[in-house]
Design a protein around this motif. Structure first.
Motif, PDB file in Angstrom:
ATOM      1  N   PRO A   1       0.801  -1.235   0.000  1.00 19.04           N
ATOM      2  CA  PRO A   1       0.000   0.000   0.000  1.00 19.04           C
ATOM      3  C   PRO A   1       0.826   1.273   0.000  1.00 19.04           C
ATOM      4  CG  PRO A   1       0.049  -0.928   2.186  1.00 19.04           C
ATOM      5  CD  PRO A   1       0.770  -1.911   1.299  1.00 19.04           C
TER       6      PRO A   1
ATOM      7  N   PRO B   1      -6.695  -4.230  -1.203  1.00 17.53           N
ATOM      8  CA  PRO B   1      -7.487  -2.995  -1.066  1.00 17.53           C
ATOM      9  C   PRO B   1      -8.652  -3.152  -0.092  1.00 17.53           C
ATOM     10  CG  PRO B   1      -6.904  -3.324  -3.362  1.00 17.53           C
ATOM     11  CD  PRO B   1      -6.443  -4.564  -2.621  1.00 17.53           C
TER      12      PRO B   1
ATOM     13  N   TRP C   1      -2.061   4.387  -5.202  1.00 17.49           N
ATOM     14  CA  TRP C   1      -3.183   4.198  -4.276  1.00 17.49           C
ATOM     15  C   TRP C   1      -3.792   5.557  -3.925  1.00 17.49           C
ATOM     16  CZ3 TRP C   1      -4.562  -0.486  -1.554  1.00 17.49           C
ATOM     17  CH2 TRP C   1      -3.720  -1.581  -1.811  1.00 17.49           C
TER      18      TRP C   1
ATOM     19  N   TRP D   1      -6.923   1.456  -6.226  1.00 13.99           N
ATOM     20  CA  TRP D   1      -5.573   0.952  -6.522  1.00 13.99           C
ATOM     21  C   TRP D   1      -5.394   0.895  -8.030  1.00 13.99           C
ATOM     22  CZ3 TRP D   1      -4.719  -3.305  -9.580  1.00 13.99           C
ATOM     23  CH2 TRP D   1      -3.400  -3.772  -9.676  1.00 13.99           C
TER      24      TRP D   1
END
Length: 859
Positions: free
Chosen positions: A470, A581, A669, A682
């Motif tokens: 992330p 996600p 992101w 994403w």
């Protein structure tokens, strides 16, 4: 003489042979017919009776809630009920019926829907607004009520097929006329086969030397669909005819046409085979079949004979026109429509929707539902038991999500195209990025929209469930851990104004060196925690994690419900550990929901045909973070959106209150939320190569496009600022000294603190030393002229406009004749002080409490 010749011929050898041959052919034909009659009789009952009663499992979206005062027309509600499967007629197998009475709409759910909680109601409309909702059972007026949800799909089976079961009465007359004109104009007259058409097909076979396929009636096509292959032989044709006759004997003409309308193959959209007009109208026009117009009905009828040719009609509009015009011509020849109607229909543009079915039926979401159900029920049950699956999906938000992804991923393609020379030089093809978007209600955890990829037809991999780094989207969890430690009394105290040096740094950990870099290799020197998150500074963030302890960061991540494999290393601060996600969304519910984690869910209820519950998923919540800390992080993330790396959201035209964070690892992101919606986006490559486009320029624009559409919907338009909880104070500080601002500070800024951690001293560079050390009167006289304060020194003030709690309020000053006059003069001084400092003082939930705690805490 002729009789004698005939008798002689029949008794002759040749006559006997011919008679025997004729008898043999008759017996063979009879046997063949009896064989098919008997062989397919039971199969017809077994296979078709269930289809007529629509026993397949159906997947529904979330119920729609309507309220008095809501902006909506009677037509809007009627359209929703049609999409939910309701009919204006009292038809079996539907969720219910609705009845229009001018500006009133009466909703009568079926007994099964009633047992599932749906109410019989009357909705009164006044123009474009719901005026009144009345219960038909009690007569009571209701403030709001849930209405049966929209049907998503009836998808189940081994093949990737999409079907939306409809009834004969659901088909508009114009569509029935178009289909009959093209396929079988004497359908309601012949017994199952059309002798005239058979002769015409036979003549074409002889004349053209090929097997023509123009003799099949609708009954014969139904027989072929359920029992035969598409092999072009006269033997199969005979078998079809026999089965068609049996179908005509067992079922009515409307029932046979209904079977045909639900079974007919109408091309592919993405990787789905589209069966039936109910699904085709959504796939090609994104509308309910009952809403199709004449040109749209002509198109649907026109593609029947060669559906694969028209599957890409949105990219080849000339083919769509070809199919429509051919059907219009046949409708004119059969006197179904006039020449003028046909001419007007040809002038009307065909707006065929592009892509797959993401905007209408959420295929990635449906796949999640199917996989979950197959873990609990057999496929045979799902195909035969009339299960109803009620999900959390909001169709309006799903369409908004699909549109936003379509717009945003094209923008990413343009950016990648600028780098194509580098890939081509390396002998590589220019890749296409993938995308994922998931939307939750942060207060319930319900998944409201989900897009698992850019094109379901190209890839069925649900990227919402794919594990990727992330990056900086993880950083808010680092700062939450730091603030929570301060709340728990763990040293050092970290606030949004705590300063850190952002400079090239090598961290030693477990005998290894770790040297992170900032994006663009830019460093800002001494920065506050707020600035570190606003500009997504990597080195400063690792220093915060080191300051509070990597273990505390990982413990916080585990408490948030994130991947348990996350380890306490410097890299954890920069989101180096992979997560999906959907996992990131679950963690962000804590920040968006006052510290309460809500578990993501996508199925509400599963019920059987009788309405008995088979599965129920309630909202699951737990306190995972102090609400004061959650607010501090949210406040910092608002700054990211307004002035930091997430400002592209504002540049894209989204103006509502929001908090969010960009992330750039090898992927892009953006994780952000408003007061009522949480959305994670994403963007990246399937092969994990570096996207080379920041989250600011890849994911954030998609988030903005979605949110702009979401807040136009009535259910999500009420976006309000994030509420400050008890125990949080907002004070005005000098950004240079980070002390309480004075009237002489040239620049000030508001900052938020957990009560007790805010600064208590005034800015030492701009007159605050006098306020901190000297008497109030003497200090005021130095500012405004004259020393009118001959009084004894007073202790330092505890805060703006507050008397120190260490001194009794009744203390008098020298020269006062009474305690009352002394108190009056003291109040006057306090009033002057308040007027001077009022705009710089603290704002908090309990204004009677003086600020407490150490002054200007530093790391």
């Amino acid at each position: 003489m002729r009789v004698r010749i005939s008798r002689d011929f029949l008794t002759s050898r040749l006559g006997m042979i011919l008679a025997s041959a004729g008898l043999f052919i008759f017996l063979v034909a009879l046997g063949f017919g009896i064989y098919y009659w008997v062989s397919y009789g039971r199969m017809i009952d077994a296979r078709l009776s269930g289809h007529i009663e629509q026993t397949t499992a159906r997947i529904y979206a979330a119920p729609m809630r309507i309220s008095t005062g809501q902006k909506m027309t009677v037509g809007d509600l009627a359209n929703h009920l049609q999409r939910a499967g309701y009919s204006e007629l009292d038809a079996a197998g539907t969720p219910g019926r609705y009845i229009l009475h001018g500006n009133e709409l009466e909703i009568r759910p079926s007994s099964e829907s009633s047992s599932a909680g749906q109410k019989r109601i009357i909705v009164d409309f006044s123009g474009h607004e719901v005026q009144k909702i009345r219960s038909m059972d009690s007569g009571a007026e209701l403030d709001s009520v849930e209405v049966d949800p929209e049907l998503l799909t009836s998808l189940f089976g081994d093949s990737r097929e999409k079907r939306r079961a409809i009834q004969f009465d659901d088909l508009p007359k114009i569509l029935r006329d178009a289909v009959l004109s093209v396929e079988d104009k004497r359908f309601f007259e012949h017994p199952g086969f059309d002798f005239i058409r058979i002769l015409g097909a036979a003549w074409a076979d002889l004349h053209q030397g090929v097997r023509a396929q123009g003799a099949s009636t609708i009954s014969m096509q139904v027989a072929r669909s359920f029992f035969f292959s598409t092999e072009r032989t006269w033997r199969r044709k005979i078998a079809e005819t026999v089965v068609a006759l049996e179908l005509e004997r067992r079922f009515t003409k409307p029932q046979i046409f209904e079977l045909y309308a639900n079974e007919i193959y109408l091309g592919n959209r993405g990787s789905f085979a589209i069966h039936g007009f109910g699904e085709a109208s959504l796939a090609y026009f994104n509308k309910d079949v009952r809403e199709v117009t004449l040109p749209e009905a002509a198109f649907l009828a026109g593609i029947i004979h060669a559906p694969n040719r028209y599957s890409t009609a949105e990219r080849r509009p000339e083919r769509a026109v070809e199919a429509r015009d051919r059907a219009l011509l046949m409708m004119t020849e059969n006197h179904v429509i006039t020449v003028d109607q046909a001419r007007d229909a040809k002038k009307t543009p065909l707006h065929i929707v592009g892509g797959g079915l993401e905007g209408s039926t959420a295929p990635y979401f449906v796949d999640m539902v199917k996989e979950h159900l197959l873990d609990r029920f057999s496929e045979a049950d799902l195909l035969s038991q009339s299960f109803r699956i009620y999900t959390t999906l909001d169709p309006d938000l799903q369409r908004a999500a699909s549109d936003a992804v379509d717009i945003g991923i094209k923008n990413v393609d343009v950016q990648l195209a600028r780098r194509s020379a580098r890939w081509k030089k390396a002998g590589q093809t220019v890749p296409q990025a993938q995308v994922a978007l998931v939307v939750l209600d942060p207060h319930t955890g319900e998944i409201k929209a989900l897009v698992g990829g850019r094109d379901y037809g190209q890839s069925q991999l649900n990227h919402v469930l794919s594990r990727r780094q992330p990056g900086s989207a993880f950083k808010p969890f680092v700062y939450a851990a730091a603030f929570q430690g301060s709340v728990d009394g763990i040293q050092p105290i970290v606030t949004p104004a705590t300063t850190i040096m952002d400079e090239p740094t090598t961290f030693d950990f477990d005998g290894k060196e770790y040297t992170p870099n900032n994006y663009g290799e830019k460093f800002r020197g001494r920065v506050t925690v707020r600035e570190a998150l606003r500009y997504s500074l990597n080195v400063a963030t690792v220093k915060v994690a080191e300051l509070v302890g990597y273990t505390r960061v990982t413990d916080m991540a585990h408490q948030f419900g994130l991947d348990p494999s996350i380890r306490p290393t410097p890299a954890v601060a920069l989101g180096a550990y992979e997560m999906t996600p959907l996992e990131v969304a679950g963690g962000y519910t804590i920040l968006a929901n006052n510290g309460v984690r809500t578990e993501p869910i996508f199925i509400r209820d599963v019920v059987n045909a009788s309405g008995d519950p088979l599965e129920h998923n309630a909202v699951s919540k737990r306190q995972a973070l102090d609400p004061r800390v959650a607010y501090l992080v949210t406040n910092l993330l608002e700054d990211v959106v307004n002035r930091g790396t997430g400002a592209t959201v504002r540049a894209r035209g989204f103006t509502a209150p929001a908090a969010g964070k960009t992330g750039t690892s090898r992927d892009g992101w953006f994780a952000g939320y408003t007061s009522n919606l949480l959305c994670i986006v994403w963007v990246g490559f399937d092969d994990n190569r570096d996207l080379g486009v920041s989250g600011t320029n890849s994911a954030a624009p998609i988030w903005a496009e979605f949110m702009k559409r979401a807040i136009t919907l009535p259910a999500y338009s009420n976006v309000h600022p994030f509420a400050m909880p008890d125990g949080v104070v907002q004070v005005s500080i000098d950004p240079e000294t980070l002390q309480l601002a004075t009237p002489l500070c040239p620049v000030t800024q508001d900052e938020v603190y957990v009560e007790g951690t805010q600064p208590t001293e005034y800015c030492s560079l701009h007159g605050g030393r006098l306020a901190n050390e000297g008497p109030v009167g003497s200090w005021l006289s130095r500012i405004f002229g004259g020393d009118k304060s001959k009084s004894e020194p007073q202790p330092p003030l505890g805060g703006p406009g507050e008397v120190s709690p260490n001194r009794p309020r009744g203390d008098g000053l020298p020269g006062d004749s009474s305690a009352e006059s002394q108190a009056s003069e003291e109040q006057n001084k306090k009033g002057v002080f308040r007027r001077i400092f009022g705009i710089f003082g603290g704002k908090k939930k309990d204004a009677d409490k003086a600020p407490q705690g150490s002054a200007n805490p530093q790391p």
